[in-house]
Motif scaffolding. Sequence first.
Motif, PDB file in Angstrom:
ATOM      1  N   ALA A  75       6.153  12.542   4.583  1.00  0.00           N
ATOM      2  CA  ALA A  75       5.042  13.595   4.783  1.00  0.00           C
ATOM      3  C   ALA A  75       3.812  13.022   5.020  1.00  0.00           C
ATOM      4  O   ALA A  75       2.869  13.123   5.866  1.00  0.00           O
ATOM      5  N   ALA A  76       3.638  11.636   4.312  1.00  0.00           N
ATOM      6  CA  ALA A  76       2.295  10.775   4.651  1.00  0.00           C
ATOM      7  C   ALA A  76       2.223  10.185   5.859  1.00  0.00           C
ATOM      8  O   ALA A  76       1.225   9.914   6.342  1.00  0.00           O
ATOM      9  N   ALA A  77       3.440   9.939   6.267  1.00  0.00           N
ATOM     10  CA  ALA A  77       3.498   9.441   7.778  1.00  0.00           C
ATOM     11  C   ALA A  77       3.528  10.497   8.854  1.00  0.00           C
ATOM     12  O   ALA A  77       3.540  10.016  10.194  1.00  0.00           O
ATOM     13  N   GLY A  78       3.411  11.687   8.584  1.00  0.00           N
ATOM     14  CA  GLY A  78       3.419  12.576   9.379  1.00  0.00           C
ATOM     15  C   GLY A  78       2.574  12.802  10.451  1.00  0.00           C
ATOM     16  O   GLY A  78       2.974  13.568  11.656  1.00  0.00           O
ATOM     17  N   GLU A  79       1.487  12.147  10.440  1.00  0.00           N
ATOM     18  CA  GLU A  79       0.472  12.444  11.621  1.00  0.00           C
ATOM     19  C   GLU A  79       0.619  11.167  12.413  1.00  0.00           C
ATOM     20  O   GLU A  79      -0.572  10.850  13.171  1.00  0.00           O
ATOM     21  N   LEU A  80       1.148  10.140  12.086  1.00  0.00           N
ATOM     22  CA  LEU A  80       1.171   8.738  12.783  1.00  0.00           C
ATOM     23  C   LEU A  80       1.973   8.794  14.142  1.00  0.00           C
ATOM     24  O   LEU A  80       2.758   9.548  14.551  1.00  0.00           O
ATOM     25  N   PRO A  81       1.039   8.084  15.123  1.00  0.00           N
ATOM     26  CA  PRO A  81       1.705   7.948  16.450  1.00  0.00           C
ATOM     27  C   PRO A  81       3.176   7.183  16.397  1.00  0.00           C
ATOM     28  O   PRO A  81       3.345   6.565  15.309  1.00  0.00           O
ATOM     29  N   GLN A  82       4.093   7.606  17.049  1.00  0.00           N
ATOM     30  CA  GLN A  82       5.497   7.120  16.964  1.00  0.00           C
ATOM     31  C   GLN A  82       5.596   6.068  16.850  1.00  0.00           C
ATOM     32  O   GLN A  82       6.223   5.100  15.998  1.00  0.00           O
ATOM     33  N   GLU A  83       4.673   5.144  17.469  1.00  0.00           N
ATOM     34  CA  GLU A  83       4.809   3.367  17.738  1.00  0.00           C
ATOM     35  C   GLU A  83       4.671   2.868  16.434  1.00  0.00           C
ATOM     36  O   GLU A  83       4.977   1.821  16.226  1.00  0.00           O
ATOM     37  N   THR A  84       3.892   3.300  15.511  1.00  0.00           N
ATOM     38  CA  THR A  84       3.446   2.875  14.200  1.00  0.00           C
ATOM     39  C   THR A  84       4.699   2.908  13.119  1.00  0.00           C
ATOM     40  O   THR A  84       4.545   2.317  12.133  1.00  0.00           O
ATOM     41  N   HIS A  85       5.633   3.577  13.386  1.00  0.00           N
ATOM     42  CA  HIS A  85       6.688   3.866  12.480  1.00  0.00           C
ATOM     43  C   HIS A  85       7.524   2.873  12.549  1.00  0.00           C
ATOM     44  O   HIS A  85       7.786   2.072  13.194  1.00  0.00           O
ATOM     45  N   VAL A 121       0.823  -1.224   0.110  1.00  0.00           N
ATOM     46  CA  VAL A 121      -0.084  -0.155   0.093  1.00  0.00           C
ATOM     47  C   VAL A 121       0.880   1.314   0.000  1.00  0.00           C
ATOM     48  O   VAL A 121       1.757   1.357   1.030  1.00  0.00           O
ATOM     49  N   LEU A 122       0.832   2.118  -1.075  1.00  0.00           N
ATOM     50  CA  LEU A 122       1.423   3.448  -1.246  1.00  0.00           C
ATOM     51  C   LEU A 122       0.738   4.329  -0.672  1.00  0.00           C
ATOM     52  O   LEU A 122      -0.283   4.550  -1.143  1.00  0.00           O
ATOM     53  N   ALA A 123       1.511   5.630   0.059  1.00  0.00           N
ATOM     54  CA  ALA A 123       0.695   6.744   0.271  1.00  0.00           C
ATOM     55  C   ALA A 123       1.964   7.653   0.354  1.00  0.00           C
ATOM     56  O   ALA A 123       2.982   7.656   1.019  1.00  0.00           O
ATOM     57  N   PHE A 124       1.636   8.815  -0.552  1.00  0.00           N
ATOM     58  CA  PHE A 124       2.875   9.901  -0.349  1.00  0.00           C
ATOM     59  C   PHE A 124       2.067  11.133  -0.290  1.00  0.00           C
ATOM     60  O   PHE A 124       1.121  11.379  -0.930  1.00  0.00           O
ATOM     61  N   GLY A 125       2.989  12.246   0.254  1.00  0.00           N
ATOM     62  CA  GLY A 125       2.436  13.508   0.530  1.00  0.00           C
ATOM     63  C   GLY A 125       1.535  13.975   1.756  1.00  0.00           C
ATOM     64  O   GLY A 125       1.040  13.080   2.311  1.00  0.00           O
ATOM     65  N   ALA A 126       1.778  14.938   1.961  1.00  0.00           N
ATOM     66  CA  ALA A 126       1.002  15.601   3.301  1.00  0.00           C
ATOM     67  C   ALA A 126      -0.288  15.556   3.328  1.00  0.00           C
ATOM     68  O   ALA A 126      -1.059  15.314   4.063  1.00  0.00           O
ATOM     69  N   HIS A 127      -0.865  15.453   1.918  1.00  0.00           N
ATOM     70  CA  HIS A 127      -2.328  15.529   1.831  1.00  0.00           C
ATOM     71  C   HIS A 127      -2.901  14.023   2.071  1.00  0.00           C
ATOM     72  O   HIS A 127      -4.146  13.949   2.194  1.00  0.00           O
ATOM     73  N   LYS A 128      -1.868  13.130   2.312  1.00  0.00           N
ATOM     74  CA  LYS A 128      -2.629  11.871   2.556  1.00  0.00           C
ATOM     75  C   LYS A 128      -2.306  11.459   4.130  1.00  0.00           C
ATOM     76  O   LYS A 128      -2.487  10.441   4.733  1.00  0.00           O
ATOM     77  N   SER A 129      -1.725  12.585   4.846  1.00  0.00           N
ATOM     78  CA  SER A 129      -1.251  12.096   6.146  1.00  0.00           C
ATOM     79  C   SER A 129      -2.340  11.783   7.029  1.00  0.00           C
ATOM     80  O   SER A 129      -2.386  11.108   7.938  1.00  0.00           O
ATOM     81  N   SER A 130      -3.403  12.318   6.872  1.00  0.00           N
ATOM     82  CA  SER A 130      -4.477  12.238   7.577  1.00  0.00           C
ATOM     83  C   SER A 130      -5.145  10.889   7.622  1.00  0.00           C
ATOM     84  O   SER A 130      -5.638  10.225   8.448  1.00  0.00           O
ATOM     85  N   ILE A 131      -5.476  10.529   6.494  1.00  0.00           N
ATOM     86  CA  ILE A 131      -6.007   9.352   5.837  1.00  0.00           C
ATOM     87  C   ILE A 131      -5.263   8.172   6.280  1.00  0.00           C
ATOM     88  O   ILE A 131      -5.627   7.258   6.486  1.00  0.00           O
ATOM     89  N   VAL A 132      -3.930   8.421   6.298  1.00  0.00           N
ATOM     90  CA  VAL A 132      -2.759   7.217   6.543  1.00  0.00           C
ATOM     91  C   VAL A 132      -3.165   7.284   8.023  1.00  0.00           C
ATOM     92  O   VAL A 132      -3.082   5.968   8.548  1.00  0.00           O
ATOM     93  N   ARG A 133      -3.070   8.217   8.887  1.00  0.00           N
ATOM     94  CA  ARG A 133      -3.243   7.846  10.187  1.00  0.00           C
ATOM     95  C   ARG A 133      -4.616   7.195  10.646  1.00  0.00           C
ATOM     96  O   ARG A 133      -4.643   6.118  11.397  1.00  0.00           O
TER      97      ARG A 133
END
Length: 252
Positions: free
Chosen positions: A242-252, A201-213
């Motif tokens: 950028a897409a990972a920007g809103e993820l909680p640290q433990e999911t990185h 599953v690919l997601a790139f860019g800040a516009h995807k950060s909220s839905i990735v979270r």
Amino acid sequence: MKTNVTSHQDDAARVVAREIAGLIRAHDAAGRGTVLGLATGQTPIGVYAELVRMHRAEGLDFANVVTFNLDEYVGLGAGHPASFRRFMDERFFEHVNVPSGSIHVLDGDLAAVDVPASCADYEAAIAAAGGIDLQLLGIGRNGHVAFNEPGTGRDSRTRLVELAPGTRADAARFFEGQGATPHHAITMGIATVLAARRLRVLAFGAHKSSIVRRALVDPVGPDVPATFLREHRDVTFCLDEAAAGELPQETH
Ligand code: GLP
């Protein structure tokens, strides 16, 4: 579930393309073909570019590859500039040696009465090919997967769907305004996607950060269809920072 965060989306595209190439070469060596599930949209373009490069520079051979695309708009015809068939031809199929008879893209140009049989045939063709070895996926900004919009259940299969207003708004730039944007599509279902042996599953860019979270953290269910992907036994979310920007640290 794995997440793989790279600093640039080109790095993620290369990693996924290399995995696909490795699968194709290993299967070729074992005397079997490779079945790929392919996605459209801006996100996987780098993967296709890298696969084309490997075909040209390294002789990566697609002769034993069979492909199934996730979805197609209804009512456009394969030659329409915004059709997914055209996208795939221009970005990938015209530049590699997948045999034309091994390429499967849902037909969005059928009479309504013929659609259910065509969807059943698609499912049957995937099964007859031995199932999908690796499915490429993107995520829509509302959490859709292929065109499985919010509200879609886990058991869904290939079928006709109505597009959500936000999906049509996002797609309008590829048509002559939102009025000309299709209202319907044919899409593999969530169950069809989950049956693949590997999901990337690919997601790139800040516009995807909220839905990735939301895809990675929200409760699994139809409100965000991408949450279902977490239940797969071999799924990797390939993100840029950028897409990972809103993820909680433990999911990185
Ligand atoms: C499209 C496709 C999806 C895709 C998503 C994201 O409408 N049906 O398969 O993953 O929207 O598109 P993009 O990669 O352009 O952000």
